[in-house]
Write an enzyme that holds these catalytic residues in place. Structure first.
Site: not given
Ligand code: ADP
Ligand code: MG
Length: 405
Positions: A44, A144, A194
């Site tokens: 989003t 990752g 993030d």
């Protein structure tokens, strides 16, 4: 002045010591920035919508020194090596990647060190002069795994350089600086999720972020008080943002927004889904439906946390996972198995988290059931013949900070 986080001391000492051994003198300081878990609100962010991440106790720590007298070069090394999720660790741990700062270009920098060099590049783009810099990275954010080890590196380096160069940038500006480094220099078209979690998170809270206005609000998420734990299940299936899948999804969202006549899918409410189904091709429609319903689920989760508390958010997490699996197409067998096994073993809700195509899932579990849920997930992975998952409990931690004093 007392140290803000006593728990930070060992981490600061370890990387400072290793820095001295590698570069021959003490660092100017040590900074830490956390990885993050996104509680809900996936993909989003670049649709200018809502997200609800929290910062982790896991951090990337960087020891940094300016070298104003030498030639303007970056020297960077990682205690985890250039391939922290892979097998080449021993060969590359502590090896120094170098790059001239005169005309920084991604191609001239080792892939992992682009997360460091990208920050210097973004500062240069803003007209700041950056002298020679030495950086040693030590991170316990799994790489990752969808927990944003990349943003943790960027935010730690950005905070370090902001202080050492006396730039006094606001945290919100640092978010944009780090995003620019990741988008342009690294080449991963991510939003501000993030970096915002890493630079703005607060212990005991999730960060409700409007990715259009960039307004942020701390939403209480005191798990222990409610007898809950959040279990992270790292499937150890490595994802890759730079690769095609992510870019195709971004393109599908843009296409959907254009066809619906809005600047971003943020502007489409659930009431327009019937119309969207009529005018979009089937694939684009499913992508759009995920974003539109996911935005609503974030708002519903925030409202639920504000009123009923975290025990009540489970069904929203479950619905979010189904939407990512069926509509957005970003789950994988391992993530589906993790979520299903957790749900069957008593999790109140579970979903994959992060960009998808691998990485981690989260499960909200009553503390007393955490061991049984973890065992059920391990058992399911073994039965399916998957790599053994990595499981750990997380709770909302604090934002990026200096940790050596
Ligand atoms: P995520 O952010 O979900 O962990 P990304 O693909 O965005 O995944 O970032 C992972 C990349 O970040 C790795 O491939 C590596 O280049 C870099 N990285 C992360 N942690 C470290 C580390 N400790 N040392 C060196 N590079 C790291
Ligand atoms: Mg990342």
């Amino acid at each position: 002045m007392s140290r803000q986080h006593d728990a930070d001391a060992p981490g600061a000492g370890r990387v400072a010591l290793a820095f001295g051994e590698l570069f021959g003198s003490a660092p100017d300081g040590v900074w830490a920035a956390p990885g993050r878990v996104n509680l809900i609100g996936e993909h989003t962010d670049y649709n200018e919508g809502f997200v609800l991440p929290f910062a982790l106790g896991h951090t990337a720590r960087v020891a940094v020194a300016l070298r104003p007298d030498g030639p303007p070069r970056l020297r960077a090394a990682s205690l985890q090596g250039a391939d922290p999720a892979g097998t080449g660790q021993a060969a590359t741990a502590g090896r120094i990647a170098e790059a001239g700062l005169g005309q920084l270009e991604p191609a001239a920098v080792e892939p992992w060190a682009r997360y460091v060099a990208g920050i210097i590049w973004a500062l240069q783009q803003r007209g700041h002069h950056v002298p020679g810099v030495d950086v040693l990275l030590d991170s316990d954010v799994p790489s990752g795994a969808g927990l944003s080890s990349s943003a943790a590196i960027e935010c730690a380096v950005a905070l370090a350089l902001d202080e050492l160069l006396d730039l006094r940038m606001a945290r919100q500006e640092l978010v944009l600086l780090c995003q620019q480094a990741e988008n342009v220099f690294v080449g991963a078209p991510t939003g501000i999720l993030d970096q915002s979690a890493s630079l703005l998170g607060t212990a005991g809270h999730a960060l409700f972020l409007d990715c259009r206005s960039r307004d942020a609000r701390q939403v209480p998420l005191d798990l222990a008080e409610h007898g809950l734990a959040i279990l992270v299940i790292d499937t150890r299936v490595a994802h890759a943002h730079e690769s095609g899948g992510y870019k195709d999804l971004v393109a599908a969202c843009r296409r959907g927004a254009a066809a619906l006549g809005v600047p971003a899918l943020r502007d489409v409410g659930t009431e327009r889904l019937a119309e969207a189904r009529r005018i979009l091709d089937a694939d684009t429609f499913r992508r759009v439906r995920h974003i539109v319903t996911e935005n609503q689920r974030v708002l519903d989760t925030v409202a639920t946390l504000d009123t009923a508390g975290p025990r009540a958010i489970g069904p929203l997490l479950d619905a979010s996972h189904a939407s990512m699996r069926d509509d957005f197409g970003i789950s994988c067998d391992e993530l589906d198995a993790a979520v299903e096994a957790a749900q069957q073993a008593g999790a109140l809700g579970a979903r994959m988290t992060g960009g998808g195509f691998g990485g981690s899932a989260i499960a909200v579990v009553p503390v007393e059931d955490a061991t049984a849920v973890a065992a059920a997930v391990r058992h399911r992975f073994a039965a399916e013949g998957y790599l053994a998952p990595d499981l750990f409990v997380v709770e909302p931690g604090d934002a990026a900070r200096r940790i050596d004093r």
